[in-house]
Scaffold this motif. Structure first.
Motif, short mmCIF file in Angstrom:
data_model
loop_
_atom_site.label_atom_id
_atom_site.label_comp_id
_atom_site.label_asym_id
_atom_site.label_seq_id
_atom_site.Cartn_x
_atom_site.Cartn_y
_atom_site.Cartn_z
N TYR A 90 -7.49 -32.11 74.08
CA TYR A 90 -6.80 -30.91 73.58
C TYR A 90 -7.42 -29.60 74.08
CZ TYR A 90 -2.72 -31.62 70.56
OH TYR A 90 -1.45 -31.83 70.10
N GLY A 91 -8.34 -29.70 75.06
CA GLY A 91 -8.87 -28.49 75.71
C GLY A 91 -9.52 -27.54 74.72
N ALA A 92 -9.28 -26.25 74.95
CA ALA A 92 -9.94 -25.21 74.13
C ALA A 92 -9.36 -25.15 72.72
CB ALA A 92 -9.80 -23.85 74.82
N LEU A 93 -8.29 -25.92 72.46
CA LEU A 93 -7.77 -25.94 71.07
C LEU A 93 -8.64 -26.83 70.18
CD1 LEU A 93 -3.89 -26.23 71.63
CD2 LEU A 93 -5.26 -24.16 71.29
N GLN A 94 -9.44 -27.71 70.76
CA GLN A 94 -10.21 -28.66 69.96
C GLN A 94 -11.09 -27.92 68.94
OE1 GLN A 94 -10.28 -32.46 73.04
NE2 GLN A 94 -12.24 -31.57 72.49
N GLY A 95 -10.91 -28.27 67.68
CA GLY A 95 -11.67 -27.64 66.60
C GLY A 95 -10.87 -26.59 65.86
N LEU A 96 -9.82 -26.05 66.49
CA LEU A 96 -9.04 -25.01 65.81
C LEU A 96 -8.08 -25.62 64.79
CD1 LEU A 96 -8.09 -22.65 68.81
CD2 LEU A 96 -10.10 -22.56 67.31
N ASN A 97 -7.80 -24.85 63.74
CA ASN A 97 -6.81 -25.28 62.74
C ASN A 97 -5.40 -25.11 63.31
OD1 ASN A 97 -4.85 -24.40 60.43
ND2 ASN A 97 -6.45 -25.63 59.44
N LYS A 98 -4.57 -26.13 63.16
CA LYS A 98 -3.24 -26.11 63.79
C LYS A 98 -2.33 -25.04 63.17
CE LYS A 98 -3.81 -30.92 65.05
NZ LYS A 98 -3.42 -32.32 65.04
N ALA A 99 -2.34 -24.93 61.85
CA ALA A 99 -1.47 -23.94 61.20
C ALA A 99 -1.94 -22.52 61.52
CB ALA A 99 -1.45 -24.18 59.69
N GLU A 100 -3.26 -22.31 61.55
CA GLU A 100 -3.79 -20.98 61.90
C GLU A 100 -3.46 -20.63 63.35
OE1 GLU A 100 -7.60 -21.38 58.88
OE2 GLU A 100 -7.99 -21.02 61.00
N THR A 101 -3.53 -21.64 64.21
CA THR A 101 -3.19 -21.41 65.63
C THR A 101 -1.71 -21.03 65.75
OG1 THR A 101 -4.89 -23.01 66.22
CG2 THR A 101 -3.32 -22.44 67.94
N ALA A 102 -0.87 -21.68 64.93
CA ALA A 102 0.57 -21.35 64.95
C ALA A 102 0.80 -19.93 64.41
CB ALA A 102 1.35 -22.38 64.14
N ALA A 103 0.02 -19.54 63.39
CA ALA A 103 0.17 -18.18 62.85
C ALA A 103 -0.21 -17.16 63.92
CB ALA A 103 -0.71 -18.02 61.61
N LYS A 104 -1.19 -17.51 64.75
CA LYS A 104 -1.67 -16.57 65.77
C LYS A 104 -0.76 -16.53 67.01
CE LYS A 104 -5.98 -15.54 68.19
NZ LYS A 104 -7.32 -16.04 68.47
N PHE A 105 -0.36 -17.71 67.48
CA PHE A 105 0.38 -17.78 68.75
C PHE A 105 1.88 -18.06 68.57
CE2 PHE A 105 -4.02 -18.81 69.85
CZ PHE A 105 -4.24 -17.96 70.93
N GLY A 106 2.28 -18.43 67.34
CA GLY A 106 3.68 -18.74 67.09
C GLY A 106 3.92 -20.25 67.06
N ASP A 107 4.88 -20.66 66.22
CA ASP A 107 5.21 -22.09 66.10
C ASP A 107 5.67 -22.67 67.45
OD1 ASP A 107 4.63 -21.88 63.44
OD2 ASP A 107 6.68 -22.25 62.72
N ASP A 108 6.45 -21.88 68.21
CA ASP A 108 7.01 -22.41 69.46
C ASP A 108 5.92 -22.72 70.47
OD1 ASP A 108 9.46 -22.23 68.42
OD2 ASP A 108 10.11 -20.48 69.59
N GLN A 109 4.95 -21.82 70.58
CA GLN A 109 3.85 -22.05 71.53
C GLN A 109 3.05 -23.29 71.13
OE1 GLN A 109 2.94 -20.39 74.59
NE2 GLN A 109 1.88 -22.36 74.57
N VAL A 110 2.78 -23.41 69.84
CA VAL A 110 2.00 -24.56 69.39
C VAL A 110 2.80 -25.86 69.59
CG1 VAL A 110 0.98 -25.67 67.34
CG2 VAL A 110 0.46 -23.29 67.88
N LEU A 111 4.12 -25.79 69.38
CA LEU A 111 4.95 -26.97 69.65
C LEU A 111 4.84 -27.37 71.12
CD1 LEU A 111 7.02 -29.04 68.54
CD2 LEU A 111 8.82 -27.47 69.28
#
Ligand code: DG2
Length: 249
Positions: A90-111
């Protein structure tokens, strides 16, 4: 006809904390252990038996497999481990919270990062301590090929050769096969087996510790596939996995 069983590991600590995990070697939660026990009991009660099992080099899958085999009175079974069955990196996402990442970058980007076929998450930079090419479990992986990130396409590219060269000969020899792996390494294998399109693979979510049976014809093309649990249970569990990547309202 051949029959194989695919199994994602039970809930991990980072599944529970809703963090991107990838190649991070996290343990099972108590619930994950319980899920693995239930999977083993279900397989035993449904009359399944195996001749060989395949798994990743990550403990959440290894432990799930051991618990399943213990509940099937088959801890003696030969088990082959390979990094090729690891979760998608999962690259640089490893360790990050998925919902917080979606709040930051948007649901579409995280999808896109979670489910698209060919959009990799941001890569780890050289020198990042999350890159562990010297770990002995990766001895067969040349250091310059140690992934800094992977999209599903990259995962398919390392899972399918393992399927073709290591697992297929065992299937054709008549061995009954169990593969205990991860959400995305299993999505990679399923994409290949079922010929799922790049667009449709976005909608495929694999619940934890639910045995998924594939019946294969003489050419190892799927005749049918089905979870042992009932449809409502699987639908709800898959929807919960899909929802992990959405920002909380
Ligand atoms: C999860 C899957 O992998 O995550 O790496 O975060 O199956 O090893 O728990 P697993 C991870 P999603 O792709 O479902 O977000």
């Amino acid at each position: 006809m051949y029959k194989i069983v695919l199994l994602r590991h039970g809930e991990s600590t980072w599944n529970k904390e809703n963090r991107f995990t990838g190649w991070t070697d996290v343990d099972l939660t108590d619930k994950g252990v319980e899920e693995a026990r239930a999977a083993g009991d279900l397989l035993r009660d449904e009359g399944y038996a195996f001749d060989v099992a395949f798994t990743s080099v990550l403990k959440r899958a290894n432990k799930t497999l051991n618990i399943v085999l213990e509940h099937m009175a088959a801890l003696w079974l030969p088990v082959e481990h390979s990094w090729r069955l690891n979760e998608r990196h999962y690259g640089a996402l490893q360790g990050l919270n998925k919902a917080e990442t979606a709040a930051k970058f948007g649901d579409d980007q995280v999808l896109k990062w979670r489910r698209s076929y060919d959009v990799p998450p941001p890569a780890l930079e050289t020198g990042d301590e999350r890159l562990t090419p010297n770990d002995p479990r990766y001895a067969s992986l040349p250091a310059d090929r140690f992934p800094h990130t992977e999209c599903l396409k990259d995962t398919v590219a390392r899972v399918v050769p393992y399927w073709e060269t290591v697992i297929v000969p065992r299937v054709l020899a008549g061995d009954r096969i169990l593969i205990a792996a991860h959400g995305n390494s299993l999505r990679a294998l399923i994409k290949y087996l079922d010929g799922v399109s790049d667009a449709d693979i976005v909608g495929l979510n694999i619940p934890t510790a639910q045995p998924l049976v594939y019946e294969l014809d003489a050419n190892l093309r799927p005749i049918r596939s089905y979870y042992l649990a009932d449809e409502d249970t699987i639908k709800a569990a898959a929807a919960a996995v899909a929802g992990q990547g959405k920002a909380k309202a």
